[in-house]
Design an enzyme around this catalytic site. Structure first.
Site, PDB file in Angstrom:
ATOM      1  N   ASP A   1       0.853  -1.186   0.000  1.00 22.59           N
ATOM      2  CA  ASP A   1       0.000   0.000   0.000  1.00 22.59           C
ATOM      3  C   ASP A   1       0.893   1.242   0.000  1.00 22.59           C
ATOM      4  O   ASP A   1       2.118   1.145   0.132  1.00 22.59           O
ATOM      5  CB  ASP A   1      -0.881  -0.044   1.249  1.00 22.59           C
ATOM      6  CG  ASP A   1      -2.066   0.902   1.188  1.00 22.59           C
ATOM      7  OD1 ASP A   1      -2.235   1.608   0.167  1.00 22.59           O
ATOM      8  OD2 ASP A   1      -2.829   0.949   2.170  1.00 22.59           O
TER       9      ASP A   1
ATOM     10  N   ASP B   1      -9.178   3.905  -1.619  1.00 18.02           N
ATOM     11  CA  ASP B   1      -9.958   4.212  -0.413  1.00 18.02           C
ATOM     12  C   ASP B   1     -11.310   4.812  -0.769  1.00 18.02           C
ATOM     13  O   ASP B   1     -11.525   6.028  -0.693  1.00 18.02           O
ATOM     14  CB  ASP B   1      -9.167   5.162   0.484  1.00 18.02           C
ATOM     15  CG  ASP B   1      -7.863   4.535   0.972  1.00 18.02           C
ATOM     16  OD1 ASP B   1      -7.756   3.302   0.904  1.00 18.02           O
ATOM     17  OD2 ASP B   1      -6.975   5.273   1.416  1.00 18.02           O
TER      18      ASP B   1
END
Length: 922
Positions: free
Chosen positions: A508, A595
């Site tokens: 990430d 996200d």
């Protein structure tokens, strides 16, 4: 330590606002090179080809290009450039334009190509009337006009398919020496020639301006697609009245929908499609890039003016690509159908390798499962509530103080035992490893990187210090071979205790995300490793981050992949998830859309976002089921699971501040619906696995836009809420609240396609849009007539436990009463298939027989067999059926369901390890 906590509180506060702060990110006007180049619109190109310099050898045409000052009487030559036009296999051409003698080498993107492209032949056809014509072995031609310079690519019918520099927007800003006073005096009126500021951040720009630009015209095109990652529609919009599309990997908190803003991914490939042809261009550049689009068919002011002048609608799309640095390096892919051009692109950048089978199953994640007891409770919850699951994920809190390759000694004191408890049930674990390295004395990785000089440097040549989740952080420079060697070692089991072959990796924040950096990323004047060259000193001895930015995440996952391979001596297939995306990412990792929020709009956007990525080579895509931020109500959660079950990467994930949302925490009715959605996925795992195997062979997207399969059907060109899995299933997720009917487009009228509702076997003739009744338990999914799909109906708690379970073969017949399909089988986790230990079979159905025939000489000792055959669309029921396998012959039991014309052959018992045939008599 207090400063670290304050910084992280600020970040978390930003995360809690649920709206992107656009002030943190540049517009084109705030990006010096974009503003500069976008405003340059000459009537005539200043670039000319020196015809006397043209030389054709092998697959390459080389020549000199010069810039000419047309404002002077003598047309003064200003700069010299080297042109290289290459013919490549499969009807692809490559055009490269670089300075002939640059002040120092300009950056050439390093990592996106899957090896050196294979050459084709190139023949000089003519050299007359101020232009050169060459052709490749397939009959495609390129006409190069000398003055002003223009490249016209002709299809096999001699028609214009792609034109470069038709609008005179080719620019290659030459590198220059910085003289005293340049920065203050803005040399030659170049705004920000030697430095540039954004908010409180200052970019030193030691090389000065070095941008490149090129316009590309697509005659006869109706739509253009590609350049992911963005949140608007699949077909790209005209940008003349707003911002261009931006390609610059960024961590955009709470990204917004229907936007051309840059987010996590940046793949500079464009496809143009019309009823005549499909073509593409791949802009091989890893710097910040902006793309303008003008579709003359759009209802825009520009389109209206053109239509007025031309006396009708003009079928053409123009694009302009502008990058901050690099060279002009563009691949022109001549198609001429969508599948052709998608293959051409993956020939260049690679395909997704066959993933481990478990990775196509259901994943359960959260930021964060707090300790080993929490992991155990979640694991047991899936068993208790009879919901299949293959993978549990751990976010950053599993580490010892956010130091990667460590475990929290209090919360996760027995990681090996925790993992073993999962693997005993056939489950796996994924843990996160991010690129930011905590700058803490005594942390082995930081100490080693500092001592060995492995970090990215700042503009002064010191280790770059930015802020991310651990606080003060530095970043490994994955362009340095020493970093790859060191980082690869970290994944060895003895160096990462608690891991095993069943622990996989999530990368990430790898854009890279830097909380206190310009635009939440690394400053452009940071320094990266450059292979030493004789005599190169000063700024010529390193690359700047501006050159490699969009490649950084790719370099990171490439390093992770090498480490994962090395830890088992390349025996087991690794699974890696990446947030940053660039051309070539598909060779190493799956991706997700980042996200997102628990809102209906984000569920709807996940479809075109993953479709766009799939056309750009990245088929292994999904979104966070349920949304990362906020809390989904029962209806939204149900619809997201139903949609996620038909996306390649199927993972539920949520923010640390959200309410827990494991499936059993909803009411019993919602749990039942979620369970049904997950079980649907598991029943189709072998279908997904076969699609990914076929992708690894032919490069076609697993998830496909309708226009790929129906390129002549104009209604499909702008449909992005419905898609195909391979050429067999059509999926149209329900993405609105409270609906009882949805509008679905069924393509293929001219082909007389039939579509079968997978729930009822109701048959629909392709006739455009239909209104499909839905309830909360149903989304529209149809199997195309003429196809056969393998299923496994004995769904267990993990895919590993289903390995030897029997198959159901579902044949949906076309108008001729025939169907065909394929099936791939191997051990699901090793590379043994590369040693011919696999099965790939073709299955066909005709009114006389159903046959299963191995397509390879390989051998894999599968114990699987056929427990049921379902044939939808049967018009005349056979009286008897006989299985023939080897020397064995046996009569079979059949039933016919007249209500929906379905024939069921029960327990034929055919083995998947060998050929067989079922003969029907009437």
């Amino acid at each position: 330590m207090r400063l670290i906590n304050i910084a992280l509180v600020v970040v978390l506060t930003v995360h809690s606002t649920f709206s992107v702060d656009k002030n943190n990110f540049k517009t084109c006007e705030q990006s010096g090179f974009c503003k500069r180049l976008r405003n340059l619109k000459p009537e005539k190109s200043q670039y000319s080809l020196n015809l006397d310099s043209v030389f054709v050898h092998g697959n390459v045409l080389s020549a000199e290009v010069i810039t000419v000052n047309h404002d002077t009487e003598n047309k003064n030559v200003l700069w010299h450039y080297a042109l290289k036009l290459s013919a490549l296999v499969d009807g692809t051409f490559r055009v490269e334009i670089d300075e002939a003698e640059p002040l120092y080498p300009r950056y050439r993107t390093q990592l996106s190509l899957d090896g050196e492209p294979k050459p084709d032949s190139l023949k000089l056809v003519s050299k007359e009337n101020g232009q050169i014509t060459v052709s490749n072995s397939q009959g495609y031609k390129v006409v190069i006009r000398a003055e002003p310079l223009k490249f016209t690519f002709l299809d096999k019918n001699g028609e214009e398919a792609v034109v470069l520099n038709d609008n005179a927007q080719l620019f290659v800003e030459p590198l220059r020496v910085k003289n005293s006073g340049d920065e203050e005096n803005a040399v030659e009126s170049d705004e920000g020639a030697w430095s540039e500021s954004f908010k409180s951040h200052h970019d030193s720009k030691p090389r000065g301006n070095e941008a490149v630009s090129l316009d590309v015209a697509f005659p006869d095109a109706d739509q253009v697609y590609g350049i992911p990652e963005h949140t608007d529609k699949l077909n790209l919009a005209t940008t003349t009245s707003g911002e261009p599309y931006r390609l610059y990997n960024l961590d955009v908190f709470e990204f917004e929908l229907d936007s051309r803003m840059a987010i996590y991914g940046a793949i500079p490939v464009l496809y143009a499609h019309g009823s005549k042809r499909t073509v593409g261009v791949f802009w091989h550049n890893s710097a910040e890039t902006w793309v303008d689009i003008v579709n003359y068919g759009d209802e825009t002011v520009v389109g209206s003016l053109v239509n007025l002048v031309t006396g009708g609608q003009k079928r053409r799309v123009d694009a302009r690509l502008m990058s901050e640095s690099g060279i002009v390096d563009v691949f022109v892919m001549m198609g001429d159908r969508p599948s052709d051009v998608f293959r051409q692109y993956t020939k260049l950048t690679g395909v997704a390798p066959l993933p481990p089978r478990f990775s196509l199953a259901y994943h359960q994640s959260r930021w964060n499962y707090v300790d080993e007891a929490d992991v155990r409770a979640v694991d047991e919850g899936f068993d208790e509530h009879d919901v299949p699951a293959d993978v549990l994920w751990l976010d950053i809190e599993y580490t010892d103080g956010k130091k990667y390759f460590t475990w929290d000694p209090i919360k996760f004191p027995h990681p090996a035992e925790m993992v073993a408890n999962l693997t005993a049930k056939g489950r796996k674990m994924v843990v996160i490893i991010d690129p930011h390295i905590k700058r803490e004395a005594g942390y082995f990785l930081h100490e080693d990187a500092t001592e060995m000089g492995l970090y990215v440097k700042n503009k002064d040549g010191k280790d770059y210090d930015g802020w991310c989740w651990p606080g003060s952080s530095s970043y490994l420079d994955f362009f340095n071979p020493a970093v790859i060697k060191y980082y690869t070692e970290r994944y060895k089991f003895q160096n990462f205790p608690g891991t095993s072959k069943d622990v996989h990796i999530w990368n990430d924040m790898n854009e890279p995300s830097v909380f206190n950096g310009p635009e939440i990323t690394m400053p452009k004047d940071c320094r990266h490793y450059k292979s030493p060259q004789d005599g190169e000193e000063g700024i010529a001895s390193f690359w700047e981050h501006r050159h490699v930015h969009n490649e950084y995440g790719l370099s990171y996952i490439k390093g992770t992949h090498e480490g994962m391979m090395a830890r088992t001596d390349a025996h087991y297939r690794p699974f890696i998830l990446s947030r940053a995306v660039f051309a070539g990412t598909q060779r190493f990792a799956a991706v997700w859309t980042g996200d997102n929020m628990a809102e209906w709009g984000f569920l709807a956007a996940s479809v075109p976002m993953c479709l766009s990525l799939a056309t750009a080579g990245v088929s292994f895509c999904g979104s966070d089921v349920g949304g990362f931020f906020k809390y989904p109500d029962a209806e939204l959660m149900t619809r997201w699971y139903q949609a996620g079950a038909f996306q390649a990467f199927f993972r539920a994930h949520s923010h640390i501040e959200t309410k827990r949302r494991e499936p059993w925490l909803y009411d019993a009715t919602t749990l039942a619906r979620i369970r049904d959605a997950v079980r649907r996925r598991y029943a189709l795992l072998d279908f997904w696995y076969t699609l990914f195997y076929e992708h690894s062979i032919d490069g076609l997207p697993v998830t496909r836009p309708l226009f790929q399969q129906y390129p002549q059907e104009q209604q499909t060109y702008t449909i992005d809420n419905t898609y195909l899995l391979g050429d067999k299933l059509l999926v149209s997720p329900v993405v609105e609240a409270g609906v009882s009917s949805v509008k679905v487009y069924l393509p293929g009228r001219e082909r007389r396609e039939l579509w079968y509702d997978v729930d009822t076997f109701q048959q629909h003739s392709a006739n455009g849009h239909i209104h499909q009744d839905v309830n909360i338990g149903k989304i529209p999914v149809y199997q195309r007539g003429g196809t056969i799909i393998p299923r496994k109906e004995r769904v267990r708690r993990s895919s590993t436990l289903m390995t030897n379970d029997p198959y159901t073969l579902l044949a949906a017949l076309d108008v001729n009463g025939t169907a065909e399909g394929t099936l791939y089988i191997d051990d699901g986790e090793t590379f043994d298939y590369k040693s011919n230990k696999y099965i790939y079979a073709k299955i066909t159905f005709s009114p006389d027989a159903m046959t299963y025939k191995l397509q390879n000489n390989a051998h894999y000792p599968t114990r699987t067999w056929v427990e049921r055959i379902v044939v939808a669309g049967i018009k005349t029921a056979p009286k008897s059926a006989q299985l023939i396998q080897g020397e064995s012959r046996s009569a079979l039991h059949m039933t016919i369901h007249r209500g929906n014309d379905v024939l069921v052959v029960r327990k034929p018992g055919a083995k998947m390890a060998a050929d067989w045939e079922i003969r029907f008599t009437y």
